[in-house]
Structure formats: structure tokens, C-alpha cells
Write a protein that holds these residues in place. Structure first.
Motif, PDB file in Angstrom:
ATOM      1  N   GLN A  51       0.832  -1.204   0.000  1.00  0.00           N
ATOM      2  CA  GLN A  51       0.000   0.000   0.000  1.00  0.00           C
ATOM      3  C   GLN A  51       0.868   1.256   0.000  1.00  0.00           C
ATOM      4  O   GLN A  51       0.587   2.217  -0.723  1.00  0.00           O
ATOM      5  N   SER A  76      -5.231 -10.362   1.682  1.00  0.00           N
ATOM      6  CA  SER A  76      -6.512 -10.437   0.976  1.00  0.00           C
ATOM      7  C   SER A  76      -7.653  -9.955   1.857  1.00  0.00           C
ATOM      8  O   SER A  76      -8.785  -9.810   1.413  1.00  0.00           O
ATOM      9  N   GLU A  77      -7.353  -9.715   3.114  1.00  0.00           N
ATOM     10  CA  GLU A  77      -8.386  -9.267   4.053  1.00  0.00           C
ATOM     11  C   GLU A  77      -7.707  -8.455   5.135  1.00  0.00           C
ATOM     12  O   GLU A  77      -6.604  -8.789   5.558  1.00  0.00           O
ATOM     13  N   LYS A  83      -8.472  -1.188   2.645  1.00  0.00           N
ATOM     14  CA  LYS A  83      -8.545  -2.006   1.445  1.00  0.00           C
ATOM     15  C   LYS A  83      -7.376  -2.991   1.416  1.00  0.00           C
ATOM     16  O   LYS A  83      -6.227  -2.605   1.651  1.00  0.00           O
ATOM     17  N   CYS A  85      -4.309  -5.267   0.210  1.00  0.00           N
ATOM     18  CA  CYS A  85      -3.249  -4.959  -0.757  1.00  0.00           C
ATOM     19  C   CYS A  85      -3.503  -5.641  -2.097  1.00  0.00           C
ATOM     20  O   CYS A  85      -3.165  -5.101  -3.148  1.00  0.00           O
ATOM     21  N   ASP A  87      -6.293  -6.063  -3.604  1.00  0.00           N
ATOM     22  CA  ASP A  87      -7.216  -5.218  -4.380  1.00  0.00           C
ATOM     23  C   ASP A  87      -6.485  -3.995  -4.935  1.00  0.00           C
ATOM     24  O   ASP A  87      -6.684  -3.594  -6.073  1.00  0.00           O
ATOM     25  N   ASN A  88      -5.632  -3.399  -4.099  1.00  0.00           N
ATOM     26  CA  ASN A  88      -4.857  -2.238  -4.555  1.00  0.00           C
ATOM     27  C   ASN A  88      -3.939  -2.610  -5.715  1.00  0.00           C
ATOM     28  O   ASN A  88      -3.803  -1.853  -6.675  1.00  0.00           O
ATOM     29  N   ILE A  90      -4.259  -5.092  -7.861  1.00  0.00           N
ATOM     30  CA  ILE A  90      -5.054  -5.393  -9.058  1.00  0.00           C
ATOM     31  C   ILE A  90      -5.491  -4.086  -9.724  1.00  0.00           C
ATOM     32  O   ILE A  90      -5.350  -3.916 -10.932  1.00  0.00           O
ATOM     33  N   GLU A  91      -5.966  -3.151  -8.909  1.00  0.00           N
ATOM     34  CA  GLU A  91      -6.443  -1.876  -9.468  1.00  0.00           C
ATOM     35  C   GLU A  91      -5.324  -1.073 -10.106  1.00  0.00           C
ATOM     36  O   GLU A  91      -5.545  -0.330 -11.066  1.00  0.00           O
ATOM     37  N   LYS A 115      -6.326 -14.890  -4.987  1.00  0.00           N
ATOM     38  CA  LYS A 115      -7.034 -13.724  -5.532  1.00  0.00           C
ATOM     39  C   LYS A 115      -6.242 -13.071  -6.661  1.00  0.00           C
ATOM     40  O   LYS A 115      -6.809 -12.630  -7.653  1.00  0.00           O
ATOM     41  N   ALA A 119      -7.199 -12.894 -10.784  1.00  0.00           N
ATOM     42  CA  ALA A 119      -7.234 -11.626 -11.537  1.00  0.00           C
ATOM     43  C   ALA A 119      -6.254 -11.656 -12.711  1.00  0.00           C
ATOM     44  O   ALA A 119      -6.068 -10.649 -13.391  1.00  0.00           O
TER      45      ALA A 119
END
Ligand code: ZN
Length: 144
Positions: A51, A76-77, A83, A85, A87-88, A90-91, A115, A119
Motif C-alpha cells: 500500500q 486479501s483481508e 482495502k 493490498c 485489491d490495490n 489489481i487496481e 485472488k 485476476a
């Protein structure tokens, strides 16, 4: 020096914590040039290493072929409600993740690798630094 070893040097800058891991991370472009570095709690707000790397770049979308080197599996949680890491990453469009060690189930069950792979991100476990990465990660934990 392997880029993961540089990430490990970042992890060593962490202030040890009994309730979190000490992780270091780097973002590199397709040519292997370092875009950003980070370690756990480097920035205010109980931040994670991956992050921090992304936040230093303003969470902007990364160039094609970018990779993340991290001493421990991206989370992942997050119990903090921040949020994850994964998800960050991937985005941000990270295409590859290299990691030193899987996250132990100390705090939460981590399914970061699953995860990321779902993706379409290529995940590589880098052998040889597992013990070093884990020793640094749990420095502040009870009995250490
Ligand atoms: Zn995280």
C-alpha cells in the motif's frame, strides 16, 4: 542483488509490532527499474508495505509490465477495514508479483495468491529467502 533482497532491506526498516508483520515491498517497471519502495507502517494509518509503495505514486495506474516484489504474500483481508493490498495491486495494474513467503494464519486466513491469480496476475514464489523474510516479519511477535 535480487530485487527481493532489496524488499527485505525495506522490511528491516519497519518498527516491530506484536500485532502485525514487518513487510517490505518494491514496485518495478518492465525493465526492472524501481518505481517505489515501502515497508509496513512507513506512512501513517497502519499502512502495509505494498500500500505504501502505491500510495507514494498516488495510487496511479502503473505502466504495462510492472511487478511487485514483496517479502510476504499480499493480504486479501484486513481486520482494520482498510482495502486489502491484493485489491490495490489489481487496481494499479500490477502484472506480476514476486514474494518471499506465504502469510501465516496468525491474524487472518490469507488467500492473497489465489485472488491475484484469479485476476490474471502471475505470482512467483522466490525460493531461498523464506527464512529471512519470515524472521524479519515476526520480529515484534511474542517470544521473539
Ligand atoms: Zn496488505
Amino acid at each position: 542483488m535480487h530485487l527481493l533482497q532489496l524488499a527485505l532491506e525495506e522490511a528491516k526498516k519497519c518498527t516491530p509490532s506484536s500485532t502485525a508483520f514487518c513487510v517490505g515491498a518494491l514496485l518495478v517497471n518492465a525493465g526492472g527499474n524501481i518505481l517505489s519502495t515501502g515497508y509496513s507502517r512507513e506512512l501513517p494509518g497502519n499502512t502495509h508495505a505494498e500500500q505504501v509503495c502505491l500510495q507514494k505514486l498516488g495510487f496511479r495506474r502503473l505502466p504495462a509490465g510492472s511487478a511487485c516484489y514483496t517479502t510476504m504474500e499480499p493480504c486479501s483481508e484486513r481486520l482494520s477495514g482498510n482495502k486489502p493490498c491484493v485489491d490495490n495491486l489489481i487496481e494499479a495494474g500490477v502484472e506480476k508479483v514476486y514474494m518471499g513467503v506465504k502469510e501465516p494464519d496468525t491474524f487472518v486466513k490469507c488467500v492473497g495468491v489465489d485472488k491475484l491469480q484469479e485476476a490474471g496476475i502471475e505470482v512467483t514464489y522466490v525460493p531461498g529467502l523464506e527464512i529471512d523474510c519470515m524472521e524479519v516479519a515476526i520480529r515484534g511477535h511474542k517470544g521473539r
